[in-house]
Design an enzyme around this catalytic site. Structure first.
Site, PDB file in Angstrom:
ATOM      1  N   GLY A 124       0.802  -1.217   0.000  1.00  0.00           N
ATOM      2  CA  GLY A 124       0.000   0.000   0.000  1.00  0.00           C
ATOM      3  C   GLY A 124       0.834   1.266   0.000  1.00  0.00           C
ATOM      4  CG  ASN A 173      -2.995  -1.386  -2.020  1.00  0.00           C
ATOM      5  OD1 ASN A 173      -3.934  -0.765  -2.514  1.00  0.00           O
ATOM      6  ND2 ASN A 173      -1.826  -1.551  -2.616  1.00  0.00           N
ATOM      7  N   GLY A 406       5.557  -5.735  -0.701  1.00  0.00           N
ATOM      8  CA  GLY A 406       6.347  -5.117   0.366  1.00  0.00           C
ATOM      9  C   GLY A 406       6.224  -5.905   1.657  1.00  0.00           C
TER      10      GLY A 406
HETATM   11  N1  LIG Z   1       1.526   8.475  -6.664  1.00  0.00           N
HETATM   12  C1  LIG Z   1       0.295   8.238  -6.238  1.00  0.00           C
HETATM   13  N2  LIG Z   1      -0.662   9.122  -6.479  1.00  0.00           N
HETATM   14  C2  LIG Z   1      -1.909   8.890  -6.087  1.00  0.00           C
HETATM   15  N3  LIG Z   1      -2.294   7.793  -5.426  1.00  0.00           N
HETATM   16  C3  LIG Z   1      -1.378   6.857  -5.129  1.00  0.00           C
HETATM   17  C4  LIG Z   1      -0.030   7.024  -5.549  1.00  0.00           C
HETATM   18  N4  LIG Z   1       0.669   5.951  -5.145  1.00  0.00           N
HETATM   19  C5  LIG Z   1      -0.221   5.137  -4.509  1.00  0.00           C
HETATM   20  N5  LIG Z   1      -1.454   5.673  -4.517  1.00  0.00           N
HETATM   21  C6  LIG Z   1      -2.681   5.105  -3.919  1.00  0.00           C
HETATM   22  O1  LIG Z   1      -2.299   4.100  -3.038  1.00  0.00           O
HETATM   23  C7  LIG Z   1      -2.886   2.858  -3.438  1.00  0.00           C
HETATM   24  C8  LIG Z   1      -1.922   1.731  -3.199  1.00  0.00           C
HETATM   25  O2  LIG Z   1      -0.840   1.848  -4.057  1.00  0.00           O
HETATM   26  P1  LIG Z   1      -0.112   0.595  -4.689  1.00  0.00           P
HETATM   27  O3  LIG Z   1       0.835   1.117  -5.632  1.00  0.00           O
HETATM   28  O4  LIG Z   1      -1.075  -0.379  -5.136  1.00  0.00           O
HETATM   29  O5  LIG Z   1       0.634   0.027  -3.423  1.00  0.00           O
HETATM   30  P2  LIG Z   1       1.628  -1.203  -3.354  1.00  0.00           P
HETATM   31  O6  LIG Z   1       1.818  -1.697  -4.733  1.00  0.00           O
HETATM   32  O7  LIG Z   1       2.868  -0.642  -2.792  1.00  0.00           O
HETATM   33  O8  LIG Z   1       1.012  -2.162  -2.498  1.00  0.00           O
HETATM   34  C9  LIG Z   1      -3.249   3.018  -4.863  1.00  0.00           C
HETATM   35  O9  LIG Z   1      -4.347   2.242  -5.183  1.00  0.00           O
HETATM   36  C10 LIG Z   1      -3.567   4.496  -4.960  1.00  0.00           C
HETATM   37  O10 LIG Z   1      -4.879   4.728  -4.584  1.00  0.00           O
HETATM   38 MG   LIG Z   2       1.422  -3.449  -5.482  1.00  0.00          MG
END
Ligand SMILES: Nc1ncnc2c1ncn2[C@@H]1O[C@H](COP(=O)(O)OP(=O)(O)O)[C@@H](O)[C@H]1O
Ligand SMILES: [Mg+2]
Length: 1044
Positions: A124, A173, A406
């Site tokens: 997340g 997430n 992560g």
């Molecule tokens: N740069 C960003 N701008 C806007 N929202 C973001 C951004 N990065 C993450 N998010 C929000 O956080 C959520 C989780 O991000 P994600 O990339 O799926 O996390 P991870 O892959 O690290 O588990 C996304 O669904 C989005 O809503």
């Molecule tokens: Mg991810």
């Protein structure tokens, strides 16, 4: 020399940076290296907080990008923003993920080294989003080749498919990736993306059958139910928009999430599948599998009175057999019985209810799991660069993007969390290897004076998990293999026995006091670099074994669904060897991943999650401090501050930048280190900006390097021009030489041709001369071979001469002299020629002129050679008459009448016959007579018929005598006349009187009749001038001047 500043349309970029700097108090520093108090964690977090508050989610630690999840849409990812970052250096612009992406891309293009971008952070924190942004950036800014837009589209569209099948809502997430993903983007030598390849890691299959409270199954199930067309759902035996009906979707009690639009998701996935290149049949079969997983979940069992397990849901079974393309009864049997092979004999024994449920779930997981793998393979086929000839390691390079799960800590952590956290330990190890440890080791090796930084090396934890024989995975595998009754608990005990004393391992039994309370009876705790995690051992063995009952496997091998039949191979059934356990497979694939990453130049993005509530603007300090700690950011910062941003082998450095210094360009012949020293001195590096090691140069600040890069960029122009000029010169010279060579060949050939022609001419000429001479010698011989040429030539030249010198008129007597042999021919020709001329002359002649000529011809016949004055008369034309009508007396004309018209008149002198008195008279010649007239009086008229003849002298006088018969009484005797035009008058008279033959030309005397029987005489003599006298003898003496 200081370098030129980058100027191109980057004013806006510069503005952003400067405003950022000027507002430092408010927004903090954009690079942690600039922090005053870089040892303080509080200052570090404060800086993050300030920036986060201002919506600045990105901050650097040197070249590492720290990103804090904003949990809201920021307007910093637009196309304009991408353009702004194209080709711009890190330090020139406020930190951005595009800047990092661009930096890697530029390094790939300039140094031709493969790059990788490692994105880490807990679930997340924004890893997947970051990787998507990077992909978008590359697909936007990279140049295109003819066909690369399809590849770009496919690269982008691979994400929604993998997310639909591999992502799910978790507590952490809403779109959590439940698999690890490493993607290579392949670029050609021009930097255009030409292909891609994806490696996937450990899909969390257990989610298919079970979800924790508040979580969901993979997105695709909900998307299909929400968005699938009615006809499709009907075919698949599914009910629209009702996830509650499916057991596999209700475990977490969270079928719908407001933030997720499944309906929209379905459209996106359908579209992406088409773009990637799935045909309709494949999509259909894929959905059949998804549906069959749901039907499996709804398949129920009961235990009958005899203790046998029976399937109670026949409709589900029917759908399953139809969708999977397997025989219903066989499937039913496989779901309720297991097949045991003992001593070569197959036996079937019924499942207990529990076993049947477990078999069903494992079938669902296995089916879904291998379909996911198939999907990745299929996408890889679509992304693969097809042009094999073109593809070689030399002309293509890759940028790898690692987006892997992560670090995860839940209330209840199981086998999956164990694997995920192990993976994060490995990545941390890689980070340490590549940055902290290697940095420090390198400084030492290079003899650079350097302040040692203490950091925690997590190798000990990695070893704890993966070490051969002693590691947790090894012990787990051992338990799984143990023939006796192994259980999760026995596994825990074994762990306690083997690892009891390890500093990072603790269990309920072994802990004391406070810690013991925090660890459950069935749990073991690992002290990860990122924190402590308790793992519940229940299910570890089963998940690690990851076995599907043989009976079920056999059924699946016979499936008519092509995806399933590709996933389950009969060969695997034959293979009696035990497959690798899940943990070992994962360990092996991680080791491979580490190898891949080690071979590339890494860039890091460290993602931080600001709060657990997924809320924008909330900065949970405790949570963040923990992440800062376990991500090792403080250590990272300390090492960076003490260390150097950039280091390069002397050779590489010199090779790259030598053109910037006249002493090192084009080649440095001395020692490399001296060359580099000369170069940096010329570049005005300050002593604090760099250090020279044993084999490498170390540069403290990125800025120094970037300025050098800028200078190189500017210098490249000049070098390019020099290269171009030399090359053009070279190629033009080569061309000139080629042309010159060709000219020489042509010349020599032409000279040869000319020479041969000349020689032939000479030969011919000599022959001709020889023939000529021979011919000349033999010219008088009869025609023969030896003289014929000469004779022909003589003839030819004579004829040509004749042709050129033909007489122009009838009077022209000239004619070329012929050679003796042609005398006769010449005469003939002359005659013919004259004949022609005369003919020509005659045909052109006028009637008057003809008359004139006739008279002249006649005159010539009479007088030519006879009378002296004749030649003088020739050029004088005869006139029609010497007297005009008005000169003749009218009376005379009337007397003569119409019938006797005067044809010719002339003044004459008449001499009397007796006394020779001279009297002026007119002589008129009429049609019938010659009439002598005095004024109006006709003195004498002589009929032509009566005229006997005419006499003239041979001298040049004008006397003529008309002889008349004396018998005629009317006539008085002959008439003596003198006239100035004697030839003309006598000729005309002779013609008219037809007395041409009666003209007598006397030499010296004319006798004439004075009267009948009486004769007079005129004597003619030559003298000095004209004299007419009567001599004593009664003769008339005429003296005429002689004409010479
Ligand atoms: N740069 C960003 N701008 C806007 N929202 C973001 C951004 N990065 C993450 N998010 C929000 O956080 C959520 C989780 O991000 P994600 O990339 O799926 O996390 P991870 O892959 O690290 O588990 C996304 O669904 C989005 O809503
Ligand atoms: Mg991810």
């Amino acid at each position: 020399m200081r370098y030129r500043r980058r100027e191109a349309g980057e004013g806006a970029v510069r503005l952003v940076m400067e405003s950022t700097l000027s507002a430092r108090d408010r927004v903090g520093v954009q690079d942690f290296l600039l922090l005053e108090n870089y040892n303080s964690e509080a200052a570090f977090i404060e800086n993050l907080r300030r920036r986060y508050r201002e919506g600045l989610i990105y901050t650097y630690i040197g070249s590492v990008l720290v990103s804090v999840n904003p949990y809201r849409e920021l307007e910093i990812y637009s196309k304009q923003n991408m353009e702004r970052h194209r080709g711009v250096h890190f330090y020139e612009i406020s930190p951005h993920i595009f800047a990092l992406a661009d930096n890697s891309y530029r390094a790939l293009r300039t140094e031709r080294r493969d790059q990788c971008i490692l994105i880490s952070g807990e679930s997340g924190a924004g890893k997947t989003e970051a990787s998507k942004k990077i992909l978008q950036y590359y697909t936007h800014i990279c140049p295109t080749r003819n066909n690369t837009h399809t590849i770009r589209e496919r690269l982008l569209q691979s994400n929604p498919i993998l997310e639909a099948f591999g992502n799910a809502k978790t507590l952490r997430n809403d779109n959590s990736s439940r698999f690890g993903k490493y993607m290579d983007i392949q670029f050609d030598y021009k930097g255009a993306p030409i292909g891609g390849h994806i490696l996937n890691y450990l899909l969390e299959k257990s989610r298919v059958a079970h979800q924790n409270h508040g979580e969901r199954n993979f997105h695709i199930f909900y998307q299909l139910l929400e968005g699938g067309e009615d006809s499709l759902l009907k075919r698949l035996g599914l009910e629209k928009t009702n996830p509650q009906h499916y057991h596999y979707l209700v475990k977490g009690n969270c079928p719908r999430v407001s933030a997720i639009s499944d309906k929209n998701g379905w459209k996106v996935v359908r579209n992406a599948l088409t773009i990637i290149g799935f045909n309709e049949d494949e999509i259909q079969e894929l959905m059949e599998i998804v549906a069959s997983v749901l039907h499996l979940g709804n398949t129920q069992f009961v235990e009958d009175e005899e203790g046998e397990t029976q399937v109670t849901t026949e409709p589900q079974l029917r759908y399953l057999s139809q969708l999977l393309g397997v025989d219903g009864s066989i499937l039913k049997e496989a779901l309720t019985h297991k097949k045991i092979v003992a001593k070569g004999e197959e036996m079937i024994s019924p499942f207990s209810l529990e076993q049947a449920l477990s078999a069903r779930d494992s079938l669902a997981k296995a089916t879904y799991g291998c379909t996911f793998t198939w999907l990745v393979q299929k996408i890889n086929q679509s992304l693969a660069f097809k042009d094999e000839v073109y593809y070689s390691s030399k002309c293509s390079s890759v940028i790898g993007l690692l987006d892997i799960y992560g670090f995860e800590v839940f209330q209840h952590n199981s086998f999956e969390q164990f694997c995920i956290n192990y993976c994060n330990e490995k990545l941390q190890q890689l980070f340490i290897e590549l940055t902290l440890k290697s940095d420090q080791e390198e400084y030492e090796a290079e003899g650079i004076v350097w302040e040692r930084v203490e950091y925690f090396n997590n190798k000990i934890i990695c070893d704890l998990v993966e070490e051969k024989h002693k590691g947790i995975i090894a012990i787990l595998d051992e338990e799984c293999l143990r023939p006796e009754d192994a259980s999760d608990i026995s596994f825990l005990e074994k762990l306690e026995d083997t690892l009891g004393t390890h500093a990072h391992f603790v269990t309920h039994k072994m802990a004391n006091g406070k810690i013991r309370k925090a660890i459950g009876q069935e749990e073991f705790r690992l002290v990860h670099y990122a924190g402590e995690v308790n793992y519940n051992v229940s299910g570890f063995l089963e998940k690690n074994n990851d076995l599907l009952y043989r009976h079920l496997k056999e059924v699946m091998c016979r499936s008519e669904n092509r995806i399933i039949s590709q996933c389950f191979h009969v060969d695997e059934l034959m293979d009696r060897r035990r497959p690798e356990t899940a943990a070992t497979q994962f360990k092996i694939s991680l080791a491979k991943l580490m190898e891949i990453l080690m071979s590339k130049e890494p860039a890091y993005i460290r993602c931080i999650k600001p709060n657990d509530a997924k809320q924008p603007g909330r900065f949970d300090e405790v949570l963040i401090r923990r992440q800062v700690k376990y991500l090792g950011l403080m250590e990272n910062l300390r090492v960076r501050r003490a260390g150097f941003a950039y280091r390069r082998n002397y050779k590489v450095f010199l090779e790259r930048y030598k053109s910037l210094c006249p002493d090192t360009w084009p080649n440095w012949h001395g020692k490399l280190s001296e060359g580099v020293a000369t170069l940096v001195k010329h570049l005005n590096y300050k002593p604090e900006e760099y250090k020279l090691g044993r084999s490498k140069i170390f540069i403290h600040f990125p800025r120094t390097l970037f300025l050098t890069e800028d200078a190189l960029e500017a210098r490249k122009q000049t070098i390019a021009i020099t290269l171009q000029t030399s090359w053009r010169g070279y190629s033009e010279r080569a061309k000139y030489h080629r042309i010159r060579q060709a000219v020489i060949v042509i010349q020599s050939w032409w000279r040869g041709v000319k020479g041969r022609r000349k020689a032939q001419c000479r030969r011919q000429a000599a022959n001709t001369i020889r023939k000529f001479i021979k011919g000349f010698i033999l010219r008088n011989e009869p025609r023969c071979l030896d003289n014929e040429y000469f004779l022909d030539h003589v003839r030819f030249s004579f004829l040509m001469k004749v042709k050129r010198n033909l007489p122009k008129s009838v009077l022209d007597k000239s004619w070329p002299r012929p050679p003796p042999s042609l005398t006769e021919a010449s005469e003939h020709l002359h005659r013919i020629c004259m004949h022609n001329l005369v003919n020509d002359y005659i045909t052109k002649i006028q009637p008057e002129w003809k008359k004139q000529l006739e008279q002249k011809v006649l005159a010539s016949a009479i007088f030519s050679g006879q009378k002296d004055c004749y030649p003088q008369s020739v050029p004088k034309l005869f006139v029609a008459t010497r007297l005009e009508t008005d000169e003749i007396n009218l009376k005379i004309l009337q007397t003569l009448g119409k019938d006797n018209k005067v044809k010719y008149g002339v003044d004459v002198i008449k001499y009397d016959r007796h006394g020779f008195r001279a009297r002026v008279r007119q002589l008129l010649l009429t049609t019938s007579a010659a009439v002598l007239v005095q004024e109006a009086k006709i003195k004498q008229c002589i009929d032509y018929s009566a005229l006997l003849g005419i006499s003239v002298s041979s001298l040049s006088d004008g006397f003529f005598v008309l002889h008349i018969p004396t018998a005629d009484s009317k006539q008085k005797g002959d008439l003596v006349l003198q006239c100035d035009h004697v030839i003309e008058t006598v000729t005309k008279l002779a013609i008219m009187a037809d007395k041409i033959h009666n003209i007598n030309i006397s030499q010296d005397r004319i006798r004439f009749a004075i009267a009948r029987g009486k004769e007079g005489v005129i004597d003619f003599t030559c003298g000095s001038d004209l004299r007419v006298i009567k001599t004593k003898n009664g003769h008339l003496s005429v003296t005429t001047p002689r004409i010479s």
